[in-house]
Structures are given as structure tokens and as C-alpha cells.
Design a protein around this motif. Structure first.
Motif, PDB file in Angstrom:
ATOM      1  N   GLU A 159       0.854  -1.186   0.000  1.00 38.00           N
ATOM      2  CA  GLU A 159       0.000   0.000   0.000  1.00 38.00           C
ATOM      3  C   GLU A 159       0.890   1.236   0.000  1.00 38.00           C
ATOM      4  OE1 GLU A 159      -2.451   1.801  -0.361  1.00 38.00           O
ATOM      5  OE2 GLU A 159      -4.078   0.367  -0.671  1.00 38.00           O
ATOM      6  N   ALA A 160       0.290   2.369  -0.363  1.00 33.50           N
ATOM      7  CA  ALA A 160       1.016   3.639  -0.320  1.00 33.50           C
ATOM      8  C   ALA A 160       1.401   3.960   1.117  1.00 33.50           C
ATOM      9  CB  ALA A 160       0.137   4.751  -0.891  1.00 33.50           C
ATOM     10  N   LEU A 205      -5.016   4.162   2.013  1.00 29.47           N
ATOM     11  CA  LEU A 205      -5.275   2.993   1.165  1.00 29.47           C
ATOM     12  C   LEU A 205      -5.453   3.409  -0.296  1.00 29.47           C
ATOM     13  CD1 LEU A 205      -7.614   0.951   3.525  1.00 29.47           C
ATOM     14  CD2 LEU A 205      -5.147   0.829   3.295  1.00 29.47           C
ATOM     15  N   ALA A 206      -4.474   4.142  -0.793  1.00 27.03           N
ATOM     16  CA  ALA A 206      -4.581   4.691  -2.149  1.00 27.03           C
ATOM     17  C   ALA A 206      -4.660   3.617  -3.215  1.00 27.03           C
ATOM     18  CB  ALA A 206      -3.389   5.616  -2.417  1.00 27.03           C
ATOM     19  N   LEU A 207      -3.916   2.519  -3.064  1.00 26.09           N
ATOM     20  CA  LEU A 207      -4.003   1.451  -4.061  1.00 26.09           C
ATOM     21  C   LEU A 207      -5.378   0.798  -4.025  1.00 26.09           C
ATOM     22  CD1 LEU A 207      -0.571  -0.440  -3.966  1.00 26.09           C
ATOM     23  CD2 LEU A 207      -1.305   1.389  -5.477  1.00 26.09           C
ATOM     24  N   LEU A 208      -5.820   0.421  -2.841  1.00 28.24           N
ATOM     25  CA  LEU A 208      -7.106  -0.264  -2.719  1.00 28.24           C
ATOM     26  C   LEU A 208      -8.236   0.589  -3.270  1.00 28.24           C
ATOM     27  CD1 LEU A 208      -8.352  -2.895  -1.606  1.00 28.24           C
ATOM     28  CD2 LEU A 208      -8.753  -1.679   0.541  1.00 28.24           C
ATOM     29  N   SER A 209      -8.197   1.898  -2.996  1.00 28.51           N
ATOM     30  CA  SER A 209      -9.263   2.779  -3.484  1.00 28.51           C
ATOM     31  C   SER A 209      -9.197   2.987  -4.990  1.00 28.51           C
ATOM     32  CB  SER A 209      -9.218   4.128  -2.756  1.00 28.51           C
ATOM     33  OG  SER A 209      -7.999   4.800  -3.009  1.00 28.51           O
ATOM     34  N   SER A 210      -8.034   2.665  -5.599  1.00 30.01           N
ATOM     35  CA  SER A 210      -7.895   2.720  -7.057  1.00 30.01           C
ATOM     36  C   SER A 210      -8.107   1.348  -7.697  1.00 30.01           C
ATOM     37  CB  SER A 210      -6.500   3.234  -7.432  1.00 30.01           C
ATOM     38  OG  SER A 210      -6.309   4.553  -6.979  1.00 30.01           O
ATOM     39  N   HIS A 258       6.685   4.175  -3.717  1.00 29.47           N
ATOM     40  CA  HIS A 258       6.803   4.458  -2.279  1.00 29.47           C
ATOM     41  C   HIS A 258       5.783   3.625  -1.508  1.00 29.47           C
ATOM     42  CE1 HIS A 258       9.333   7.647  -3.706  1.00 29.47           C
ATOM     43  NE2 HIS A 258       8.332   8.217  -4.326  1.00 29.47           N
ATOM     44  N   LEU A 259       5.869   2.322  -1.695  1.00 31.79           N
ATOM     45  CA  LEU A 259       4.905   1.401  -1.113  1.00 31.79           C
ATOM     46  C   LEU A 259       5.486   0.681   0.103  1.00 31.79           C
ATOM     47  CD1 LEU A 259       3.597  -0.276  -4.407  1.00 31.79           C
ATOM     48  CD2 LEU A 259       2.706   1.762  -3.260  1.00 31.79           C
TER      49      LEU A 259
END
Length: 250
Positions: free
Chosen positions: A38-39, A48-53, A155-156
């Protein structure tokens, strides 16, 4: 092109008791550790930028390792060129599958890269490591080509580990299953997965009719065994949210 359909039923509550009702879970199983990327938290980034994308990056480590980059849900229109159809190339596999759980009907696209045993565990557990550095060039191309603009894929950090135990070719009633248990702190969930493969010359409507019938049979069989079906968010969504909640915010 008609994709296979995976029918998933998540079982919560007393998972240990549920396992006793499934014949075969005392037999051979595959155990691995799982992390999700995740970010980094804090600052001005979205939580949770990845999950929300709709982007999932998963690292699995055990007797063999693999790194998966998945877009779920996605639309066919996002999957152009190389990504329009499944393929296998060396240690890389690209797969499309229908993902059915509860009332959700989603298309999932995933690029899976096989790695040396133990290599991803080292990546996930190295303090300060950027998990994005473990992506191979094809997985980066997939992200650039198919994911929404502006998705945070650098940057995960690694969230985990999750202890995974998987049993193959079990049966519940007349349905053949793959069963997987995920444990992480207080998180404990069982996922039952049945798969429908399109037959030669079969229409999409026919495949979906067979899938709907199997879905109904599987959920009915689960309920007859007294298991607690969780029809909320996906197993992945729930565990990422649970793991992120314990990370200190900067």
C-alpha cells in the motif's frame, strides 16, 4: 472471449469449527506468508490509495514465491493491446477471470510473476524497503497501461504478514472447492472457491447460468453446515483494512 468464473464464499465467525465441517482439511495443505503493498501512510496521500484505485499488489512467500499485480474490478475497455487476452511468458502469467462473491460480479485482471523461494519474504521484511522496487517490467507496464491516471504505485510499504493455509480439490456437496484460510492477529477468515470453465462453443449466457446455479448450490451447502457467510467486502479488502489500522500514522 469468455473468461472463467470463480465463485467465492467467505466464511467468518468460528473458522476453526467451520474447518471441521469440511472433509479433507486434515489432509495435505500449502502454507505461505502473504503481504499486501500500500502507499505509505501520512502526509497528504490518500489512505489505502491502491485499494481505493482498485489495485492490489500481493507478495506470497513459501516453498515458492510469487508477486501479483491485480486490477479488480476492471472493465474490458481498460485492457487494451497486450492485456486484452490471457498469456503465459516464462515466469510471467497474465490471467482474466470473473470474480463472483455474494451479489458482486466483477472482472479481475492479474499479472503474476514467479520468484525464487524466500525472495519476496526478504523484500517484505526489509525495514524501509519500497515494495514497488520488486515489480518487474511487465507488471509496471500493466499498471501504466490499465490503471486509472494518478494511481500511487511507488513508495509502497508491506502490510502483513498473513498466515495462509490452502487446501485443493475438496468437496462440499457436489461442488469441488479450493479452500484458503487467512489469519493475521484477530483477523481470521476462510474462503471457499469454485471455478466454472467455459466449454468449447458455449455462450456467455450459458456460462453465467451454470455459474449462478453453482453459486446457489455452494451457498446453500455452506448454510446447511452451519457456517457463517460474510457477504460484505472481499477477503482482500477486509484484511488490508485491518492491517492498515494497526500501522502508526506519520
Amino acid at each position: 472471449m469468455i473468461t472463467p468464473i470463480e465463485i467465492k464464499v467467505n466464511v467468518g465467525g468460528d473458522v476453526t469449527a467451520a474447518l471441521t465441517r469440511l472433509r479433507g482439511t486434515d489432509g495435505p495443505a500449502t502454507s505461505r506468508r502473504i503481504w499486501f503493498a500500500e502507499a505509505r501512510f501520512g502526509g497528504t496521500g490518500r489512505p489505502l490509495a491502491l485499494l481505493s484505485s482498485h489495485i492490489i499488489i500481493r507478495l506470497r512467500s513459501g516453498d515458492h514465491d510469487d508477486l501479483t499485480v491485480k486490477l479488480r474490478p476492471c472493465q474490458r475497455s481498460q485492457l487494451a493491446g497486450l492485456w486484452a487476452a490471457p498469456f503465459t511468458e516464462g515466469a510471467l502469467a497474465y490471467r482474466l477471470v470473473g470474480d463472483w462473491s455474494g451479489r458482486r460480479r466483477m472482472l479481475s485482471a492479474a499479472v503474476v510473476s514467479s520468484r525464487a523461494a524466500g525472495s519476496l519474504r526478504e523484500v517484505a521484511t526489509t525495514p524501509g524497503a519500497d515494495i514497488a522496487g520488486a515489480l518487474d517490467s511487465a507488471q509496471r507496464r500493466f499498471l501504466v497501461s490499465c490503471t486509472p491516471p494518478g494511481a500511487a504505485v511507488d513508495h509502497l510499504v508491506a502490510l502483513g504478514p498473513i498466515e495462509s493455509t490452502r487446501w485443493s480439490r475438496l468437496r462440499l456437496g457436489d461442488v469441488q472447492l479450493e479452500v484458503e484460510r487467512w489469519c493475521a492477529d484477530s483477523f481470521d477468515m476462510l474462503e471457499l472457491t469454485a471455478r466454472i470453465e467455459p466449454r468449447e462453443g458455449e455462450s456467455l449466457a450459458s456460462v453465467e447460468t451454470r455459474a449462478a446455479a453453482m453459486h446457489s448450490r455452494l451457498e446453500s451447502a455452506v448454510r446447511r453446515q452451519g457456517m457463517q457467510i460474510e457477504n460484505g467486502f472481499t477477503k482482500t479488502h477486509q484484511v488490508i483494512t485491518a492491517l492498515a489500522a494497526r500501522v502508526p500514522q506519520s
